[in-house]
Design an enzyme around this catalytic site. Structure first.
Site, PDB file in Angstrom:
ATOM      1  N   ARG A  59       0.820  -1.038   0.073  1.00 11.61           N
ATOM      2  CA  ARG A  59       0.103   0.094   0.128  1.00 11.61           C
ATOM      3  C   ARG A  59       0.877   1.323  -0.002  1.00 11.61           C
ATOM      4  NH1 ARG A  59      -1.378   1.151   4.800  1.00 11.61           N
ATOM      5  NH2 ARG A  59      -2.293  -0.888   5.404  1.00 11.61           N
ATOM      6  N   TYR A 112     -14.643  22.754  -9.004  1.00 14.35           N
ATOM      7  CA  TYR A 112     -15.280  21.577  -9.589  1.00 14.35           C
ATOM      8  C   TYR A 112     -16.595  21.247  -8.638  1.00 14.35           C
ATOM      9  CZ  TYR A 112     -14.974  16.527 -10.884  1.00 14.35           C
ATOM     10  OH  TYR A 112     -15.214  15.307 -11.315  1.00 14.35           O
ATOM     11  N   ASP A 184      -6.049  23.206  -7.441  1.00 14.25           N
ATOM     12  CA  ASP A 184      -6.574  22.089  -8.247  1.00 14.25           C
ATOM     13  C   ASP A 184      -5.926  22.444  -9.791  1.00 14.25           C
ATOM     14  OD1 ASP A 184      -7.849  20.429 -10.252  1.00 14.25           O
ATOM     15  OD2 ASP A 184      -9.822  20.199  -9.029  1.00 14.25           O
ATOM     16  N   LYS A 209      -7.184  13.080 -16.487  1.00 16.63           N
ATOM     17  CA  LYS A 209      -7.620  13.712 -17.526  1.00 16.63           C
ATOM     18  C   LYS A 209      -6.231  13.746 -18.404  1.00 16.63           C
ATOM     19  CE  LYS A 209     -11.488  14.708 -15.557  1.00 16.63           C
ATOM     20  NZ  LYS A 209     -11.424  15.993 -14.801  1.00 16.63           N
TER      21      LYS A 209
HETATM   22  C1  LIG Z   1     -12.372  15.700 -13.650  1.00 16.14           C
HETATM   23  C2  LIG Z   1     -11.949  16.689 -12.349  1.00 16.14           C
HETATM   24  C3  LIG Z   1     -11.594  16.286 -11.174  1.00 16.14           C
HETATM   25  C4  LIG Z   1     -11.929  14.757 -10.572  1.00 16.14           C
HETATM   26  O1  LIG Z   1     -11.198  13.898 -11.321  1.00 16.14           O
HETATM   27  P1  LIG Z   1     -11.528  12.326 -11.012  1.00 16.14           P
HETATM   28  O2  LIG Z   1     -10.166  11.737 -11.686  1.00 16.14           O
HETATM   29  O3  LIG Z   1     -12.809  12.305 -12.175  1.00 16.14           O
HETATM   30  O4  LIG Z   1     -12.133  12.027  -9.748  1.00 16.14           O
HETATM   31  C5  LIG Z   1     -11.020  17.369 -10.250  1.00 16.14           C
HETATM   32  N1  LIG Z   1     -11.060  18.491 -10.612  1.00 16.14           N
HETATM   33  C6  LIG Z   1     -10.977  19.030 -11.918  1.00 16.14           C
HETATM   34  C7  LIG Z   1     -10.797  20.541 -12.253  1.00 16.14           C
HETATM   35  C8  LIG Z   1     -11.658  18.037 -12.878  1.00 16.14           C
HETATM   36  O5  LIG Z   1     -11.682  18.441 -13.972  1.00 16.14           O
END
Ligand SMILES: *Cc1c(COP(=O)(O)O)cnc(C)c1O
Length: 393
Positions: A59, A112, A184, A209
């Protein structure tokens, strides 16, 4: 113990290719092996008592995990990197690392949606109070700081509506009040925004992403500066977080082409946004790299590029007309998670999420992801879609 090649002095494009890889210790194989491991065996009693190796328990990381940690750190900076199962989990773990009952959190109104939801539900239940703020507030955020404010969260540009935040100005105020700044950084990726050069303390990525880049894996990363890393590392361990090695392998594979992909997404995104902005059906475009964007100057000052995600606001139309446009699209898929190689579009209504600011733009909002298809094909698909919109309206 470094797992991969020493990349400190390399240029960024070279780091993208080499960081976290060490073919010499893997029989010459170019990519790191996928270690499926829970039990880690110790050769002697002495080793068990005083482990000398970085790999100690499945882990807590294997060479596969460390390869991605090292590669992300080489690009984004920071004193440490934690890999988590999703981008949302990167946001929630980073927040949990710094917040306790009685603390106050500042969160941009354009954040988000699921991050917002975590503040309004889980954090609320744990006794943490969240104040949502106008993302364009800049240094005026000082008026919202209290003695209990421990974290100022930033997300730039904002989800759906693309407000660019003055992160250095916000960070100065936060630090003067003893609060940490968590970013973020998903839209820009580690290539187009360098968090630790702009006053950020902790930076998260939805690696789902652009890092993964192929629309097939969920993954998150958290990096932190020297001062904040111990708390992030502790929270990650205490919560028992880890991600599967096959998913990490896919992220490492995606990462190697991040530079070429992202530059092409940027080029196609700007071209599509410009083209859409010239259409009668479109009221205006929300793309930070276009001079028409209200915070274009801040974007130009702080960012090194733009990704392929942007929005447009249509002139008012009935829902039937919108459906006629969207349902007939052949190349633009309708889906939320973006950053893969393909083009996407989703309608959205930001007004539903706002509390600190109002979104009273009359037309419907469409968020686009510019994929890597041929531009003429993409424009032809949208051209036909806009013709259907017009005919139905
Ligand atoms: C998609 C996204 C997330 C979340 O990511 P996941 O891998 O889908 O949980 C967080 N912040 C932003 C800006 C995003 O576009």
């Amino acid at each position: 113990m470094a797992i991969g090649t020493k990349v400190g002095a390399m240029k960024e494009k070279t780091k993208i290719v080499h960081a976290g890889r060490d073919p010499k210790s893997n029989h010459g194989a170019v990519n790191p092996p996928v270690y499926h491991a829970s039990t880690i065996l110790y050769p002697t009693y002495e080793d068990l008592k005083h482990p000398k190796t970085r790999v100690q328990y499945g882990r807590r990381g294997t060479p596969t995990v460390f390869a991605l940690e090292d590669a992300i750190m080489a690009l984004e900076g920071g004193a440490g990197c934690a890999i988590v199962p999703s981008g949302l989990n990167a946001c929630t773990t980073a927040l949990l690392a710094f917040l306790s009952a009685g603390d106050h959190l500042l969160m941009p109104d354009s954040a988000y949606g699921p991050t917002r939801n975590f503040c309004n539900t889980f954090l609320k239940r744990m006794g943490v109070e969240t104040t949502f703020y106008d993302p364009t507030i800049g240094a005026d955020i000082a008026a919202l700081m209290t003695d209990q404010t421990k974290v100022v969260f930033v997300e730039s540009p904002g989800s759906l509506t693309f407000e660019v935040q003055d992160i250095p100005a916000i960070a100065d105020v936060a630090h003067a009040n003893g609060a940490k700044v968590i970013l973020d950084n998903t839209w820009a990726s580690p290539l187009f925004f360098k968090p630790y050069e702009h006053g950020v303390d902790v930076s998260i990525q939805a690696a789902t992403k652009y890092v993964v880049g192929h629309a097939d894996t969920m993954l998150g990363t958290i990096t932190a500066n020297e001062e904040c890393w111990p708390l992030v590392h502790a929270a990650h361990g205490q919560l028992g977080l880890c991600a599967g090695p096959d998913d990490i392998f896919l992220a490492l594979r995606g990462l190697r082409t991040l530079d070429v992909r992202l530059k092409q997404h940027m080029k196609q995104g700007i071209e599509l946004a410009t083209w859409l902005g010239e259409r009668d059906e479109v009221s205006h475009v929300l793309h930070p790299a276009l001079p028409s964007h209200p915070q274009h100057d801040i974007w130009a000052r702080d960012f090194l590029g733009a990704s392929g995600l942007f929005s447009v606001v249509l002139n008012p139309v009935e829902e039937d007309a919108l459906a006629a446009m969207l349902d007939g699209l052949e190349l633009f898929g309708m889906g939320y998670s973006w950053g893969g190689f393909e083009s996407l579009v989703v309608p959205s209504n930001p007004a539903r999420y706002r509390t600190a600011t109002t979104w009273d733009v009359p037309g419907r909002l469409l968020r686009f992801h510019a994929g890597l298809e041929d531009m003429d094909d993409l424009k032809a698909d949208l051209d036909k879609g806009l013709a259907r919109l017009k005919a139905a309206g």
